[in-house]
Design a protein around this motif. Structure first.
Motif, PDB file in Angstrom:
ATOM      1  N   VAL A 471       0.837  -1.204   0.000  1.00 41.20           N
ATOM      2  CA  VAL A 471       0.000   0.000   0.000  1.00 41.20           C
ATOM      3  C   VAL A 471       0.869   1.250   0.000  1.00 41.20           C
ATOM      4  O   VAL A 471       0.613   2.228  -0.722  1.00 41.20           O
ATOM      5  N   ARG A 472       1.926   1.255   0.803  1.00 42.29           N
ATOM      6  CA  ARG A 472       2.810   2.427   0.843  1.00 42.29           C
ATOM      7  C   ARG A 472       3.537   2.649  -0.492  1.00 42.29           C
ATOM      8  O   ARG A 472       3.699   3.776  -0.951  1.00 42.29           O
ATOM      9  N   ASP A 473       3.990   1.522  -1.082  1.00 39.68           N
ATOM     10  CA  ASP A 473       4.649   1.645  -2.409  1.00 39.68           C
ATOM     11  C   ASP A 473       3.686   2.200  -3.440  1.00 39.68           C
ATOM     12  O   ASP A 473       4.054   3.045  -4.277  1.00 39.68           O
ATOM     13  N   LEU A 474       2.468   1.689  -3.396  1.00 39.20           N
ATOM     14  CA  LEU A 474       1.467   2.182  -4.351  1.00 39.20           C
ATOM     15  C   LEU A 474       1.201   3.657  -4.132  1.00 39.20           C
ATOM     16  O   LEU A 474       1.133   4.448  -5.082  1.00 39.20           O
ATOM     17  N   ALA A 475       1.091   4.061  -2.901  1.00 43.29           N
ATOM     18  CA  ALA A 475       0.883   5.475  -2.589  1.00 43.29           C
ATOM     19  C   ALA A 475       2.087   6.307  -3.023  1.00 43.29           C
ATOM     20  O   ALA A 475       1.951   7.434  -3.528  1.00 43.29           O
ATOM     21  N   TYR A 476       3.267   5.742  -2.826  1.00 41.07           N
ATOM     22  CA  TYR A 476       4.500   6.463  -3.197  1.00 41.07           C
ATOM     23  C   TYR A 476       4.567   6.672  -4.705  1.00 41.07           C
ATOM     24  O   TYR A 476       4.960   7.733  -5.201  1.00 41.07           O
ATOM     25  N   GLU A 477       4.199   5.633  -5.464  1.00 44.88           N
ATOM     26  CA  GLU A 477       4.240   5.744  -6.929  1.00 44.88           C
ATOM     27  C   GLU A 477       3.168   6.705  -7.435  1.00 44.88           C
ATOM     28  O   GLU A 477       3.378   7.426  -8.401  1.00 44.88           O
ATOM     29  N   LEU A 478       1.996   6.675  -6.771  1.00 46.12           N
ATOM     30  CA  LEU A 478       0.953   7.599  -7.191  1.00 46.12           C
ATOM     31  C   LEU A 478       1.354   9.043  -6.919  1.00 46.12           C
ATOM     32  O   LEU A 478       1.157   9.922  -7.767  1.00 46.12           O
ATOM     33  N   ARG A 479       1.930   9.307  -5.814  1.00 51.99           N
ATOM     34  CA  ARG A 479       2.355  10.669  -5.489  1.00 51.99           C
ATOM     35  C   ARG A 479       3.307  10.597  -4.311  1.00 51.99           C
ATOM     36  O   ARG A 479       2.909  10.336  -3.170  1.00 51.99           O
ATOM     37  N   PRO A 480       4.613  10.784  -4.545  1.00 52.07           N
ATOM     38  CA  PRO A 480       5.574  10.718  -3.443  1.00 52.07           C
ATOM     39  C   PRO A 480       5.301  11.821  -2.432  1.00 52.07           C
ATOM     40  O   PRO A 480       5.343  13.007  -2.789  1.00 52.07           O
ATOM     41  N   PRO A 481       5.028  11.484  -1.197  1.00 53.80           N
ATOM     42  CA  PRO A 481       4.683  12.502  -0.183  1.00 53.80           C
ATOM     43  C   PRO A 481       5.789  13.519   0.027  1.00 53.80           C
ATOM     44  O   PRO A 481       5.510  14.699   0.255  1.00 53.80           O
ATOM     45  N   ASN A 482       7.036  13.068  -0.045  1.00 52.13           N
ATOM     46  CA  ASN A 482       8.127  14.007   0.242  1.00 52.13           C
ATOM     47  C   ASN A 482       8.377  15.008  -0.877  1.00 52.13           C
ATOM     48  O   ASN A 482       9.151  15.936  -0.716  1.00 52.13           O
ATOM     49  N   LEU A 483       7.724  14.822  -2.064  1.00 51.48           N
ATOM     50  CA  LEU A 483       7.897  15.787  -3.152  1.00 51.48           C
ATOM     51  C   LEU A 483       7.319  17.134  -2.753  1.00 51.48           C
ATOM     52  O   LEU A 483       7.918  18.186  -3.008  1.00 51.48           O
ATOM     53  N   ASP A 484       6.144  17.122  -2.160  1.00 53.58           N
ATOM     54  CA  ASP A 484       5.515  18.375  -1.752  1.00 53.58           C
ATOM     55  C   ASP A 484       6.133  18.919  -0.475  1.00 53.58           C
ATOM     56  O   ASP A 484       6.192  20.138  -0.280  1.00 53.58           O
ATOM     57  N   ASP A 485       6.608  18.005   0.375  1.00 55.27           N
ATOM     58  CA  ASP A 485       7.109  18.445   1.674  1.00 55.27           C
ATOM     59  C   ASP A 485       8.573  18.871   1.627  1.00 55.27           C
ATOM     60  O   ASP A 485       8.948  19.897   2.223  1.00 55.27           O
ATOM     61  N   LEU A 486       9.415  18.056   0.912  1.00 56.62           N
ATOM     62  CA  LEU A 486      10.865  18.290   0.959  1.00 56.62           C
ATOM     63  C   LEU A 486      11.479  18.719  -0.385  1.00 56.62           C
ATOM     64  O   LEU A 486      12.668  18.995  -0.444  1.00 56.62           O
ATOM     65  N   GLY A 487      10.700  18.708  -1.442  1.00 54.77           N
ATOM     66  CA  GLY A 487      11.195  19.220  -2.710  1.00 54.77           C
ATOM     67  C   GLY A 487      11.630  18.145  -3.685  1.00 54.77           C
ATOM     68  O   GLY A 487      11.775  16.964  -3.349  1.00 54.77           O
ATOM     69  N   LEU A 488      11.867  18.587  -4.942  1.00 55.99           N
ATOM     70  CA  LEU A 488      12.145  17.680  -6.058  1.00 55.99           C
ATOM     71  C   LEU A 488      13.467  16.936  -5.875  1.00 55.99           C
ATOM     72  O   LEU A 488      13.529  15.710  -6.035  1.00 55.99           O
ATOM     73  N   VAL A 489      14.529  17.657  -5.568  1.00 58.41           N
ATOM     74  CA  VAL A 489      15.857  17.037  -5.504  1.00 58.41           C
ATOM     75  C   VAL A 489      15.887  15.961  -4.423  1.00 58.41           C
ATOM     76  O   VAL A 489      16.374  14.841  -4.646  1.00 58.41           O
ATOM     77  N   TYR A 490      15.336  16.278  -3.243  1.00 60.62           N
ATOM     78  CA  TYR A 490      15.338  15.286  -2.161  1.00 60.62           C
ATOM     79  C   TYR A 490      14.488  14.075  -2.539  1.00 60.62           C
ATOM     80  O   TYR A 490      14.881  12.926  -2.293  1.00 60.62           O
ATOM     81  N   ALA A 491      13.296  14.304  -3.171  1.00 71.22           N
ATOM     82  CA  ALA A 491      12.425  13.196  -3.569  1.00 71.22           C
ATOM     83  C   ALA A 491      13.136  12.291  -4.559  1.00 71.22           C
ATOM     84  O   ALA A 491      13.026  11.058  -4.489  1.00 71.22           O
ATOM     85  N   LEU A 492      13.897  12.887  -5.496  1.00 66.88           N
ATOM     86  CA  LEU A 492      14.624  12.077  -6.478  1.00 66.88           C
ATOM     87  C   LEU A 492      15.763  11.302  -5.817  1.00 66.88           C
ATOM     88  O   LEU A 492      16.054  10.158  -6.190  1.00 66.88           O
ATOM     89  N   GLU A 493      16.433  11.914  -4.856  1.00 66.88           N
ATOM     90  CA  GLU A 493      17.518  11.213  -4.148  1.00 66.88           C
ATOM     91  C   GLU A 493      16.968   9.983  -3.432  1.00 66.88           C
ATOM     92  O   GLU A 493      17.554   8.885  -3.483  1.00 66.88           O
ATOM     93  N   VAL A 494      15.826  10.154  -2.750  1.00 70.81           N
ATOM     94  CA  VAL A 494      15.212   9.030  -2.040  1.00 70.81           C
ATOM     95  C   VAL A 494      14.792   7.943  -3.011  1.00 70.81           C
ATOM     96  O   VAL A 494      15.023   6.746  -2.782  1.00 70.81           O
ATOM     97  N   PHE A 495      14.178   8.380  -4.126  1.00 70.85           N
ATOM     98  CA  PHE A 495      13.726   7.397  -5.115  1.00 70.85           C
ATOM     99  C   PHE A 495      14.906   6.605  -5.678  1.00 70.85           C
ATOM    100  O   PHE A 495      14.831   5.374  -5.845  1.00 70.85           O
ATOM    101  N   CYS A 496      16.028   7.303  -5.976  1.00 79.23           N
ATOM    102  CA  CYS A 496      17.210   6.627  -6.540  1.00 79.23           C
ATOM    103  C   CYS A 496      17.802   5.637  -5.521  1.00 79.23           C
ATOM    104  O   CYS A 496      18.241   4.539  -5.899  1.00 79.23           O
ATOM    105  N   GLU A 497      17.823   6.034  -4.246  1.00 77.21           N
ATOM    106  CA  GLU A 497      18.356   5.125  -3.214  1.00 77.21           C
ATOM    107  C   GLU A 497      17.492   3.868  -3.105  1.00 77.21           C
ATOM    108  O   GLU A 497      18.005   2.745  -3.044  1.00 77.21           O
TER     109      GLU A 497
END
Length: 622
Positions: A471-497
């Motif tokens: 459920v969390r993965d599905l929610a993450y793929e639909l809309r990463p929560p940290n994109l709105d909270d922490l910004g694009l660069v941080y969201a991409l870093e987390v996704f890449c990790e």
């Protein structure tokens, strides 16, 4: 004593003898003076002069000594033929003994044996009561050389004349034909005998002959050259359109003694000109009625032609643009791109290209056009770049509407995804976590005495954990929560990790020049989706062990580069097979970039990995 003369008679006889002696002395003196005068004159002339008696030399002048090398004493008593080459002895003797006074040519021989051509003329005279032959001999080697040169030039000119494909003729001052070349014979269909000595009235129709005669007379009166069109009946009795080019020629004193002319058959040219005029009329009519505007631009960028219908479409009159810089009507932001295509076009003859850009109308507005340009610089009928302007403003407006709708749809999709993501994360995931806690309490109170219940709590907890993760993965793929909270660069870093952990693929992600506070939400989520789609495509097809991702803000664009060391693919084969492919990864990325009015290029070779470069216009946060 009677036979003796008287004193008076003797005195008279003495006086007569004295008178005779005086007259004889005077005559001798006159003869000597005349002889000295003749000698001085003969020594001054360039001709060799000999005096001979019965064929033997009795005198020569200084010119003879210089010309032949014999001194006066050496020349005395020699035969006249000693100065002549043996081949000409007989003709010399014939002239001497016959007393012939006409000039003739022979070959003379010098004392040293050298020979030269000469001209000889003899004259019989009486000197002191004896017949004497005075012979003048002239060195004519220069004249002979000049005659040889003239003969060679004449042969060359005759050869040149007859080799010329254009009919050539020449006449004397009276208009009588003196000569012509073979092309003239063939054109007129008359032999040399039928033309030499004739005038225009002898070989042409009266009405045509009158034209030729009037023009010849005008040329003889004015001199110089003459050029005019007329008609001539040729060898096939066909009336042909021709051009006469004539020029007078003069003698050494500058007096006009004749004319020379050429005949150029322009019948086919006239017919072609007429056909061209008709074609131009049809062409102009067609251009005026077609929808597209036609133009011609020189290699220097200067407009050479615009079709009349340009006024209908863009407001310009053709004369307002012809002779101006063709780049002035290009939208400034499109100029560099258009010029690059134009200069590439110049490198190859007959090359063509099609490009879209914004064209400036007379009212200072811009409209979208599709320009097809073809290199026709070496085509004599065009001598430039042929341009075809097609108005695509309606199509562009439709595309813009479709793009706006697509962007609105994407935004709606993202909104729905965000809502579903929040519901999954905040509601379902929380409910599952609560369920896990309840189950934990329940299984702690439950007796473990029965053997068939052993291991059941662990299995339930594992299933609940998997469900929560899913459920969390599905929610993450639909809309990463940290994109709105922490910004694009941080969201991409987390996704890449996380991608590295799940797929055992090393990802080198770096960002520079990205000011997230100024980026709107659409740009951020689309960049995130492009990275996500790129990595998913690599995971499915590339079998790569390392991926390099660079995100750079370089105003007015954002540049995203995704590069892997995977198996790669054939670009052309992929492009041709796009309609039949089920895999939509790269295609969906390309369509997303197009909707964002960006550019995407793909570089790849088999077994050498792939590289995707995306350039998006930077849109500030509103």
């Amino acid at each position: 004593m009677s036979g003796r003369p008287t004193y008076e008679e003797l005195e008279k006889r003495v006086k007569e003898l004295e008178k005779f002696e005086s007259e004889r002395n005077q005559a001798d003196q006159t003869y000597l003076e005349s002889e000295d005068k003749y000698k001085n004159h003969s020594d001054a002339t360039f001709e060799a002069i000999f005096l001979s008696e019965q064929g033997l030399c009795i005198g020569q002048n200084k010119s003879a000594e210089r010309m032949f090398g014999y001194t006066f004493k050496e020349a005395l008593g020699r035969m006249a033929t000693d100065w002549i080459h043996p081949e000409y002895h007989s003709i010399v003797k014939q002239h001497i003994f016959s007393g012939d006074e006409n000039s003739y040519e022979a070959v003379a021989i010098r004392k040293n044996g050298a020979t030269f051509p000469c001209e000889i003329q003899g004259l019989m005279t009486v000197q002191k009561g004896k017949p004497i032959r005075v012979t003048a001999l002239r060195d004519i080697i220069e004249r002979k050389n000049a005659e040889k040169i003239m003969a060679e030039k004449e042969r060359f000119l005759n050869s040149l004349l007859h080799a010329m494909p254009i009919p050539v003729f020449y006449k004397d001052r009276e208009g009588i034909y003196q000569g012509f070349n073979k092309a003239y014979e063939a054109f007129m269909g008359k032999s040399r005998d039928q033309l030499i000595g004739k005038n225009v009235f002898d070989i042409s129709q009266k009405e045509l002959a009158q034209i030729y005669y009037a023009k010849d007379t005008e040329l003889f009166d004015s001199g110089g050259i003459q050029h005019y069109e007329t008609k001539v009946k040729n060898a096939k009795d066909e009336m042909r359109d021709v051009v006469f080019d004539k020029s007078v020629y003069t003698d050494n004193n500058g007096k006009i003694i004749g004319l020379i002319g050429t005949v150029s058959d322009i019948t086919e040219r006239k017919q072609a000109e007429e056909a061209l005029r008709e074609a131009n009329t049809r062409h102009s009519s067609m251009i005026a009625n077609i929808g597209d505007v036609i133009g011609i631009m020189g290699a220097d960028g200067i407009m050479k032609y615009k079709s009349p219908n340009i006024e209908k479409w863009f407001g310009w009159k053709p004369e307002e643009l012809i002779g101006t810089d063709g780049w002035e009507t290009v939208y400034p932001e499109d100029l560099e791109r258009i010029q690059k295509r134009f200069y590439a076009l110049l490198e190859k003859d007959n090359a063509s290209t099609t490009v879209e850009y914004r064209y400036k109308c007379k009212d200072d507005t811009y409209t979208w056009i599709e320009l097809t340009a073809a290199n026709r610089i070496n085509d004599n009928t065009i001598n430039g770049i042929l341009l075809n302007y097609h108005d695509i403003s309606e199509r562009k407006n439709a595309e813009n509407r479709v793009r706006d709708l697509s962007q609105m749809l994407m935004q709606a999709q993202e909104g729905e995804r965000k809502m579903i993501s929040c519901e999954l994360h905040d509601s379902i995931a929380q409910d599952l976590s609560t369920l896990k806690l309840y189950c934990n309490r329940l299984f702690k109170k439950q007796s473990s005495s029965k053997s068939d219940t052993q291991g059941s709590p662990a299995d339930v907890f594992k299933l609940i954990d998997q469900t929560i993760t899913t459920v969390r993965d599905l929610a993450y793929e639909l809309r990463p929560p940290n994109l709105d909270d922490l910004g694009l660069v941080y969201a991409l870093e987390v996704f890449c990790e996380e991608f590295t952990e799940k797929n055992n693929t090393i990802i080198d992600f770096q960002a520079a020049g990205i000011h997230e506070s100024t980026l709107n939400s659409d740009t951020q989520i689309n960049l995130y989706r492009l990275v996500m789609e790129g990595l998913n495509n690599i995971r499915k097809h590339a079998a790569a062990s390392k991926v390099i991702i660079r995100l750079v803000g370089a105003y007015p664009n954002i540049i995203l580069r995704v590069e892997d060391n995977g198996r790669g693919f054939d670009i052309k084969e992929w492009e041709h097979s796009i309609p039949n492919r089920k895999r939509m990864g790269l295609r969906s990325m390309k369509e997303r970039v197009n909707l964002l009015q960006g550019q995407m290029s793909i570089h790849s070779q088999l077994n050498k990995g792939a590289k995707i470069v995306i350039k998006l216009p930077l849109k500030d946060k509103q």
